[in-house]
Design a protein around this motif. Structure first.
Motif, short mmCIF file in Angstrom:
data_model
loop_
_atom_site.label_atom_id
_atom_site.label_comp_id
_atom_site.label_asym_id
_atom_site.label_seq_id
_atom_site.Cartn_x
_atom_site.Cartn_y
_atom_site.Cartn_z
N ASP A 104 100.72 -8.92 18.98
CA ASP A 104 100.16 -9.64 17.84
C ASP A 104 100.51 -8.97 16.51
OD1 ASP A 104 99.00 -11.43 19.57
OD2 ASP A 104 97.11 -10.32 19.70
N SER A 105 100.93 -7.71 16.56
CA SER A 105 101.29 -6.99 15.35
C SER A 105 102.80 -7.00 15.16
CB SER A 105 100.75 -5.56 15.41
OG SER A 105 101.10 -4.84 14.26
N HIS A 106 103.51 -6.11 15.85
CA HIS A 106 104.97 -6.08 15.83
C HIS A 106 105.44 -5.26 17.03
CE1 HIS A 106 105.02 -1.91 14.33
NE2 HIS A 106 104.03 -2.28 13.54
N PRO A 107 106.71 -5.42 17.44
CA PRO A 107 107.17 -4.74 18.67
C PRO A 107 107.12 -3.23 18.60
CG PRO A 107 108.66 -6.52 18.06
CD PRO A 107 107.72 -6.35 16.91
N GLY A 108 107.03 -2.65 17.41
CA GLY A 108 106.98 -1.20 17.29
C GLY A 108 105.58 -0.64 17.24
N ARG A 109 104.56 -1.47 17.39
CA ARG A 109 103.17 -1.00 17.38
C ARG A 109 102.77 -0.58 18.80
NH1 ARG A 109 98.65 -2.37 14.44
NH2 ARG A 109 100.01 -2.09 12.64
N LEU A 110 102.38 0.66 18.94
CA LEU A 110 101.97 1.22 20.23
C LEU A 110 100.46 1.42 20.21
CD1 LEU A 110 102.59 2.66 22.98
CD2 LEU A 110 102.71 4.79 21.66
N VAL A 111 99.80 0.89 21.22
CA VAL A 111 98.37 1.11 21.41
C VAL A 111 98.22 2.09 22.58
CG1 VAL A 111 96.14 0.07 21.93
CG2 VAL A 111 97.81 -1.18 20.54
N LEU A 112 97.74 3.27 22.28
CA LEU A 112 97.61 4.33 23.28
C LEU A 112 96.13 4.54 23.58
CD1 LEU A 112 98.86 6.55 25.03
CD2 LEU A 112 98.69 8.08 23.06
N TRP A 113 95.77 4.32 24.83
CA TRP A 113 94.39 4.56 25.26
C TRP A 113 94.38 5.71 26.25
CZ3 TRP A 113 91.30 4.49 29.65
CH2 TRP A 113 89.92 4.44 29.41
N VAL A 114 93.54 6.70 25.96
CA VAL A 114 93.45 7.91 26.79
C VAL A 114 92.02 8.02 27.30
CG1 VAL A 114 93.69 10.41 26.85
CG2 VAL A 114 95.27 9.04 25.48
N ALA A 115 91.87 8.07 28.61
CA ALA A 115 90.54 8.14 29.22
C ALA A 115 89.95 9.54 29.05
CB ALA A 115 90.62 7.79 30.70
N LYS A 116 88.66 9.60 28.83
CA LYS A 116 87.97 10.88 28.73
C LYS A 116 87.87 11.56 30.10
CE LYS A 116 85.08 9.47 24.81
NZ LYS A 116 83.70 9.25 24.34
N GLN A 117 87.75 10.74 31.12
CA GLN A 117 87.62 11.27 32.48
C GLN A 117 88.67 10.61 33.36
OE1 GLN A 117 83.88 10.41 34.31
NE2 GLN A 117 84.18 11.78 36.03
N ASP A 118 89.23 11.37 34.26
CA ASP A 118 90.25 10.84 35.15
C ASP A 118 89.66 9.71 35.99
OD1 ASP A 118 92.32 10.34 36.82
OD2 ASP A 118 92.58 12.39 37.52
N PRO A 119 90.16 8.46 35.82
CA PRO A 119 89.61 7.35 36.60
C PRO A 119 89.74 7.57 38.10
CG PRO A 119 90.97 6.54 34.79
CD PRO A 119 91.18 8.02 34.87
N ALA A 120 90.76 8.31 38.53
CA ALA A 120 90.93 8.55 39.96
C ALA A 120 89.79 9.39 40.53
CB ALA A 120 92.28 9.24 40.22
N LYS A 121 89.10 10.16 39.67
CA LYS A 121 88.00 10.99 40.13
C LYS A 121 86.65 10.46 39.69
CE LYS A 121 90.98 15.06 39.90
NZ LYS A 121 91.21 16.38 39.29
#
Length: 740
Positions: free
Chosen positions: A332-349
């Motif tokens: 919705d913005s432009h192809p060079g826009r990166l949305v980085l989401w980093v979990a506080k806790q490892d979802p695997a654990k």
């Protein structure tokens, strides 16, 4: 000074400064002509000190930034509208989402309950530690009280006032005090004596009697041991004070301490994976659910797809677990826009998130139902009405979890008719058996034959529904001739949702005898059946041209790609060029991210989703609840109702005519054929012979042959009964050959 061949000339100047070097013997420059002062229109006089005429470079770029464009920033209203596009949210996400708020409250309660239980189990150890420090605490308490009673804090002041004594022999044996203040010394000592006297009296006549009284009452009330126990605890608290004292309470040091996400970490990580240049942030890094969200504008020329491709490298550069780093683009913005989401806790654990329909709830297949969760923990919904679905991934990638969630959701809709063909033979989908109109589990020839028969039955049902919908009045199909919710509730029409699941479908499509025919029928169903309420779901672990017919991979509308091993498998499931566009299921590790994949609802609607994991015990309970709903609604049918499922009859009236046709006859009269058909298949044609008029019987057969393109005509057959309406064998044979 080295002379190369030129001539050094003094630069023209009007005033010889004090810094000029008189030792240089340079020829004098010709004096500059006088400068005329010319007044501008505004009356200001300008004196030109030095000037140079420079020719414009012949290849200088033309100026294209016109003032009109540079100064155009939009009207006041346009600027405010642009602001609202990316304006921050008024209400925080955890207050807007009921599920997030509930999860947060549940987590807080769980956390403090765990902390309380942890320390409660170690309370005896804490008491022993306190009691072991009681002697030191008693010594500290008594020492502090004695210092107070003796007014020890005033002694430094008295010593300071007394000064330093110096004995000096002045011939008369006199002693002189140096640096002392006799008056201040006398005043301080008098006050000190009064304080000590008062405090000693207070101790003798008030403190000691009070302590004795309290001790006697406590011993008489609770006993001597409890008094000693309480006293030791009190003295232990006093003894545990101090900067060097070891803590009484055991502290747990987590090895997974949260490390906040900052801009420097992101910039360094992007540079480490080869993205060089200036990186800017569209918005400040903020908390987004159980993690942090950063919106980054990559340097010019870089696409967000590159970061998605190098997700593992990015996680390594950030020194974080792979399952906590989730980059995605922002179309919705432009192809060079990166949305980085980093979990506080490892979802695997982290603790498993429960499927919202696990304990209660019902499904309407015409609406969306919960399918899984995105990396942020938000529920991902799925709507399969007017759609079909393809699920693919390597063995162990979590296909069964995805299929189970969909099968249970369909079972929780009492109107939906459920056909399940589990071609692996493991019985993983047995929890929905008691709700299924048809249920088959196995990978042998007989099971493949039954699956082929199911496809034939689905095609026959599609044709029936198509005919029913075509005959409906326009007011009942306002937006096109398809199945609507209000039509599905009318049991007379039989247009309820029909969900057919073929798990591990490659077993059927690769079968030497049934595979080609199954692929042809499945291709026709995928193209047409969805409009009539027939929903098809295929899963495969080998997405190639042989195990997955092209007619399915090209025409299916909803796709879920779990971990795959290459570009070809990726595009077979998700669609052509999806790998090139950055939607790559090769990024998932089936060992750590089972059930996680790309959920694609269209070429421009793709999201990472983890299918809800439902244990077999939980699935059995949901299956029982689903059967109870069907019993209450009176919609149990097929095997679930104890009925025997017969093989689908795909023969036509042409096949029936061929079965009763007299060998060698070139033509036959229709009224004779009606009598033969009624004898051969009384359930289908018995009602036709109830017509007394032979012409009426002939008309019924004529109308039945018209859809197949077989014409009837007046024929004279001398061997039979003269002239009557009939049909030629040649016409029937041509149509049958063309159909085959």
């Amino acid at each position: 000074m080295v002379e190369i061949g030129g001539k050094v000339v003094r630069f023209p100047t009007r005033h010889l400064g004090a810094d000029d070097d008189p030792t240089l013997d340079l020829p004098e420059a010709e004096p500059l002509p006088p400068i005329e002062k010319k007044a501008k229109d505004d009356g200001l006089a300008v004196e030109v000190v030095d000037a140079e005429l420079v020719e414009e470079a012949p290849n200088a770029p033309a100026v294209v930034d016109t003032p009109e464009v540079v100064d155009e920033t939009g009207s006041w209203l346009e600027q405010r509208r642009a602001y609202l596009i990316d304006a921050p949210e008024v209400i925080p996400p955890y207050l807007r989402n009921k599920q997030d708020a509930t999860d947060a409250a549940r987590w807080v309660a769980t956390y403090y309950a765990h902390i309380g239980a942890y320390h409660a189990t170690r309370s005896p150890l804490y008491l022993l530690r306190l009691m072991s420090r009681s002697p030191r605490g008693m010594a500290r308490a008594v020492g502090a009280y004695l210092r107070w009673a003796s007014d020890a804090e005033s002694r430094p002041l008295i010593h300071q006032a007394a000064g330093r004594e110096m004995r000096m022999d002045l011939g008369e044996g006199l002693v002189e005090k140096v640096n002392g203040d006799a008056q201040r010394y006398l005043m301080l000592t008098m006050r000190h004596d009064r304080r000590v006297k008062a405090r000693v009296l207070l101790t003798i006549f008030m403190v000691l009697p009070l302590l004795v009284t309290i001790g006697a009452v406590s011993v008489a009330t609770v006993g001597v041991w409890w008094v000693l126990f309480g006293s030791s605890l009190a003295f232990g608290l006093v003894g545990g004070r101090g900067t060097n004292a070891k803590p009484i309470v055991t502290r747990h040091v987590s090895q997974h301490q949260l490390r906040p996400l900052d801009s420097a970490e992101i910039v360094d990580a992007l540079a480490a994976i080869g993205i060089k240049g200036s990186v800017s942030f569209a918005h400040p890094i903020q908390t987004d659910g159980p993690g942090w969200r950063a919106e980054v504008d990559l340097p010019a020329g870089y696409l967000a797809d590159k970061v998605l491709e190098d997700r593992a490298k990015l996680a390594a550069a950030m020194r974080r677990p792979l399952t906590t780093v989730w980059p995605e683009g922002d179309p919705d913005s432009h192809p060079g826009r990166l949305v980085l989401w980093v979990a506080k806790q490892d979802p695997a654990k982290a603790k498993r998130r429960l499927w919202p329909l696990l304990k209660h709830g019902q499904v309407d297949m015409f609406e969306s139902f919960p399918f899984g969760f995105d990396p942020r923990g938000r529920v991902t919904e799925l709507n399969l009405m007017y759609s079909n679905m393809l699920i693919g991934g390597v063995p162990g990638s979590g296909k069964t979890s995805a299929v189970m969630a969909i099968a249970l959701a369909a079972a929780l809709d009492p109107r939906a008719e459920l056909w399940v063909y589990e071609m692996k033979g493991s019985g993983d989908l047995d929890p929905v058996r008691e709700c299924c109109h048809r249920y088959v589990s196995g990978d042998d020839d007989e099971h493949c034959e039954q699956a082929l028969d199911a496809l034939k039955g689905l095609e026959k049902e599609m044709k029936r529904r198509k005919k029913v919908v075509a005959e409906l009045p326009l007011e009942q199909v306002p937006n096109g001739r398809k199945v609507y919710p209000h039509l599905s509730t009318d049991s007379r029409l039989g247009l309820h949702p029909l969900v057919a699941i073929f798990d591990e479908a490659h077993t059927l499509f690769e079968h030497e005898e049934y595979g080609d025919q199954a692929a042809d029928i499945a291709g026709r169903l995928i193209r047409k059946a969805r409009a009539y309420g027939v929903i098809l779901l295929f899963t495969t672990q080998r997405p190639d041209a042989k195990s997955l017919p092209r007619a399915i991979s090209d025409n299916v509308s909803t796709r879920f790609a779990l971990a795959v091993v290459g570009q070809q498998a990726n595009d077979m499931i998700l669609g052509t060029s999806m790998y090139k566009n950055g939607v790559r299921a090769t990024m998932f590790d089936p060992r750590k991210e089972a059930g996680t994949g790309w959920l694609s609802k269209s070429a421009h609607d793709n999201q990472i989703t983890r299918a809800a994991f439902i244990t077999q015990e939980e699935a059995v309970e949901v299956g029982r609840r689903a059967r109870a709903l069907r019993v209450a609604a009176g919609t149990l049918s097929g095997q679930a109702a104890g009925e025997e499922i017969e093989a689908t009859d795909t023969t036509t009236i042409l096949d029936h005519l061929a079965a009763v046709w007299v060998d060698g006859a070139a033509a036959m009269h229709l009224h004779r054929l009606v009598e033969a058909l009624a004898t051969y298949r009384p359930n289908d044609y018995g009602a036709w012979v109830e017509e007394e008029d032979a012409a009426a019987r002939s008309t019924l057969l004529t109308n039945a042959l018209k859809p197949h393109g077989v014409s009837t005509r007046q024929l004279t057959i001398r061997e039979c009964c003269g002239g009557a309406k009939g049909v030629r064998w040649e016409d029937i044979e041509k149509v049958r050959a063309r159909a085959e």
